[in-house]
Design a protein around this motif. Structure first.
Motif, PDB file in Angstrom:
ATOM      1  N   ASN A 176       0.380  -2.291  -5.800  1.00 26.85           N
ATOM      2  CA  ASN A 176      -0.867  -2.558  -5.422  1.00 26.85           C
ATOM      3  C   ASN A 176      -1.645  -1.390  -4.685  1.00 26.85           C
ATOM      4  N   LEU A 177      -0.846  -0.767  -3.889  1.00 29.59           N
ATOM      5  CA  LEU A 177      -1.826   0.286  -2.905  1.00 29.59           C
ATOM      6  C   LEU A 177      -2.197   1.523  -4.075  1.00 29.59           C
ATOM      7  N   ARG A 178      -1.222   1.719  -4.957  1.00 29.40           N
ATOM      8  CA  ARG A 178      -1.615   2.748  -5.740  1.00 29.40           C
ATOM      9  C   ARG A 178      -2.901   2.639  -6.708  1.00 29.40           C
ATOM     10  N   ILE A 179      -3.088   1.330  -7.257  1.00 30.04           N
ATOM     11  CA  ILE A 179      -3.950   0.953  -7.726  1.00 30.04           C
ATOM     12  C   ILE A 179      -5.301   0.999  -6.887  1.00 30.04           C
ATOM     13  N   ALA A 180      -5.339   0.698  -5.879  1.00 29.05           N
ATOM     14  CA  ALA A 180      -6.300   0.685  -4.879  1.00 29.05           C
ATOM     15  C   ALA A 180      -6.714   2.122  -4.607  1.00 29.05           C
ATOM     16  N   LEU A 181      -5.996   3.024  -4.255  1.00 25.74           N
ATOM     17  CA  LEU A 181      -6.363   4.390  -4.057  1.00 25.74           C
ATOM     18  C   LEU A 181      -6.828   4.892  -5.352  1.00 25.74           C
ATOM     19  N   ASN A 182      -6.466   4.537  -6.503  1.00 23.13           N
ATOM     20  CA  ASN A 182      -6.796   5.126  -7.803  1.00 23.13           C
ATOM     21  C   ASN A 182      -8.106   4.640  -8.140  1.00 23.13           C
ATOM     22  N   ARG A 183      -8.731   3.333  -7.694  1.00 26.31           N
ATOM     23  CA  ARG A 183      -9.864   2.860  -7.844  1.00 26.31           C
ATOM     24  C   ARG A 183     -11.017   3.282  -6.871  1.00 26.31           C
ATOM     25  N   ALA A 184     -10.311   3.640  -5.645  1.00 25.00           N
ATOM     26  CA  ALA A 184     -11.464   3.863  -4.596  1.00 25.00           C
ATOM     27  C   ALA A 184     -11.591   5.373  -4.704  1.00 25.00           C
ATOM     28  N   LEU A 185     -10.596   6.217  -4.827  1.00 21.09           N
ATOM     29  CA  LEU A 185     -10.611   7.520  -4.695  1.00 21.09           C
ATOM     30  C   LEU A 185     -10.266   8.536  -5.964  1.00 21.09           C
ATOM     31  N   TYR A 186     -10.323   7.802  -7.003  1.00 21.48           N
ATOM     32  CA  TYR A 186     -10.052   8.632  -8.219  1.00 21.48           C
ATOM     33  C   TYR A 186      -8.953   9.660  -8.257  1.00 21.48           C
ATOM     34  N   LEU A 187      -7.875   9.302  -7.674  1.00 22.11           N
ATOM     35  CA  LEU A 187      -6.766  10.128  -7.319  1.00 22.11           C
ATOM     36  C   LEU A 187      -5.707  10.586  -8.734  1.00 22.11           C
ATOM     37  N   GLY A 188      -5.850   9.694  -9.491  1.00 23.39           N
ATOM     38  CA  GLY A 188      -5.135   9.840 -10.806  1.00 23.39           C
ATOM     39  C   GLY A 188      -3.579   9.460 -10.473  1.00 23.39           C
ATOM     40  N   LEU A 189      -3.211   8.947  -9.437  1.00 33.92           N
ATOM     41  CA  LEU A 189      -1.977   8.699  -9.182  1.00 33.92           C
ATOM     42  C   LEU A 189      -1.050   7.948 -10.241  1.00 33.92           C
ATOM     43  N   ASP A 190       0.113   8.504 -10.660  1.00 31.79           N
ATOM     44  CA  ASP A 190       0.719   7.838 -11.744  1.00 31.79           C
ATOM     45  C   ASP A 190       1.942   7.035 -11.393  1.00 31.79           C
ATOM     46  N   GLU A 191       2.751   7.400 -10.285  1.00 38.06           N
ATOM     47  CA  GLU A 191       4.020   6.842 -10.026  1.00 38.06           C
ATOM     48  C   GLU A 191       4.214   6.968  -8.592  1.00 38.06           C
ATOM     49  N   TYR A 192       5.000   6.093  -8.051  1.00 38.85           N
ATOM     50  CA  TYR A 192       5.606   5.881  -6.773  1.00 38.85           C
ATOM     51  C   TYR A 192       7.038   6.171  -6.461  1.00 38.85           C
ATOM     52  N   GLU A 193       7.650   7.167  -5.450  1.00 36.86           N
ATOM     53  CA  GLU A 193       8.852   7.226  -5.378  1.00 36.86           C
ATOM     54  C   GLU A 193       9.087   7.088  -3.981  1.00 36.86           C
ATOM     55  N   SER A 194      10.368   6.515  -3.689  1.00 37.34           N
ATOM     56  CA  SER A 194      10.421   6.125  -2.240  1.00 37.34           C
ATOM     57  C   SER A 194      12.092   6.172  -1.994  1.00 37.34           C
ATOM     58  N   HIS A 195      12.304   6.194  -0.574  1.00 33.82           N
ATOM     59  CA  HIS A 195      13.706   6.166  -0.090  1.00 33.82           C
ATOM     60  C   HIS A 195      13.836   5.706   1.323  1.00 33.82           C
ATOM     61  N   PHE A 196      14.741   4.885   1.609  1.00 28.56           N
ATOM     62  CA  PHE A 196      15.181   4.431   2.953  1.00 28.56           C
ATOM     63  C   PHE A 196      15.483   5.845   3.734  1.00 28.56           C
ATOM     64  N   ALA A 197      15.164   5.881   4.984  1.00 29.15           N
ATOM     65  CA  ALA A 197      15.387   7.023   6.046  1.00 29.15           C
ATOM     66  C   ALA A 197      16.109   6.660   6.944  1.00 29.15           C
ATOM     67  N   PHE A 198      17.118   7.044   7.545  1.00 27.51           N
ATOM     68  CA  PHE A 198      17.806   6.460   8.630  1.00 27.51           C
ATOM     69  C   PHE A 198      18.086   7.653   9.597  1.00 27.51           C
ATOM     70  N   TYR A 199      17.372   7.515  10.506  1.00 31.93           N
ATOM     71  CA  TYR A 199      17.813   8.771  11.579  1.00 31.93           C
ATOM     72  C   TYR A 199      18.648   8.117  12.852  1.00 31.93           C
ATOM     73  N   PRO A 200      19.810   8.758  13.013  1.00 32.71           N
ATOM     74  CA  PRO A 200      20.569   8.201  14.278  1.00 32.71           C
ATOM     75  C   PRO A 200      19.922   8.906  15.627  1.00 32.71           C
ATOM     76  N   PRO A 201      20.377   8.346  16.569  1.00 30.64           N
ATOM     77  CA  PRO A 201      19.918   8.700  17.936  1.00 30.64           C
ATOM     78  C   PRO A 201      20.093  10.448  17.688  1.00 30.64           C
ATOM     79  N   GLY A 202      19.027  10.928  18.057  1.00 34.35           N
ATOM     80  CA  GLY A 202      18.940  12.603  18.208  1.00 34.35           C
ATOM     81  C   GLY A 202      18.538  13.258  17.195  1.00 34.35           C
ATOM     82  N   ALA A 203      18.485  12.567  16.124  1.00 33.18           N
ATOM     83  CA  ALA A 203      18.310  13.191  14.697  1.00 33.18           C
ATOM     84  C   ALA A 203      16.543  13.372  14.718  1.00 33.18           C
TER      85      ALA A 203
END
Length: 215
Positions: free
Chosen positions: A103-130
């Motif tokens: 939904n956010l990708r569609i909103a960004l494209n509609r509002a800002l004409y960015l031509g965003l085609d896909e989204y990639e994502s990962h969990f990021a776990f930082y232990p203490p001190g990292a």
């Protein structure tokens, strides 16, 4: 002052979905970054945090590397998080999160004409001190990453626990953003130098990138 990106027009052409805060997309165009403090529901935040912790406890998360392709290397003095890339069908919570990002990708494209085609994502776990030293999210030989996304999954985070995302806007003072649960941060992948400061407790997030098609 921050250099202007030619991808952005002077005004927005379409309204964003109702769950987006007023000014979120404007902040991205005007300053190169923006945030919304309550983007995910409390329930979804808790479910994603529980999934991330379970993956960490079961040894499923992998030490993150720096670089790209054959040049990838494990450099814990530069980057100390452990990650797992998301895929559709991984869990109901991840599917709900990925739909929000669509939904956010569609909103960004509609509002800002960015031509965003896909989204990639990962969990990021930082232990203490990292931490993660200052870097850009766009690779020198790949300009597809356009807008970076961070969503935090940390319950009852306190300022003295550290772990801020430190942004380095061009020509402006640094901005420290605490990793409060449900908070969304957007910034321009090619322009925004940033780093992750060490924390005194586990720091959980979802990191992602809206990408354009290769030229």
């Amino acid at each position: 002052m921050r250099s202007e990106s030619p991808a952005f027009p002077a005004c927005l052409s379409a309204a964003a979905p109702s769950h987006l805060a007023d000014g979120l997309l404007d902040g991205l165009t005007e300053h190169g970054w923006s945030q919304q403090n309550i983007f995910l529901s409390a329930q979804l935040t808790l479910e994603l945090a529980a999934e991330c912790r379970a993956l960490a406890a079961n040894g499923v998360l992998n030490p993150a590397k720096v670089g790209r392709g054959t040049a990838q290397a494990l450099r814990t003095e530069i980057r100390g998080d452990r990650i797992l890339w998301l895929k559709a069908g991984q869990s109901p919570a991840c599917d709900q999160y990925l739909q929000l990002m669509e939904n956010l990708r569609i909103a960004l494209n509609r509002a800002l004409y960015l031509g965003l085609d896909e989204y990639e994502s990962h969990f990021a776990f930082y232990p203490p001190g990292a931490s993660y030293q200052t870097h850009l999210d766009r690779f020198r030989d790949d300009d597809c990453r356009t807008v970076s996304v961070v969503i935090y999954l940390n319950h009852n985070w306190l300022p003295e626990q550290g772990g801020a995302l430190r942004l380095h806007p061009q020509g402006e003072s640094t901005q420290d953003i605490a990793p409060l649960g449900s908070r969304l941060v957007l910034f321009l992948s090619a322009d925004m130098l940033h780093e992750v400061l060490p924390a005194t407790r586990d720091r959980l997030s979802l990191a992602g990138w809206f990408r354009r098609r290769p030229a």
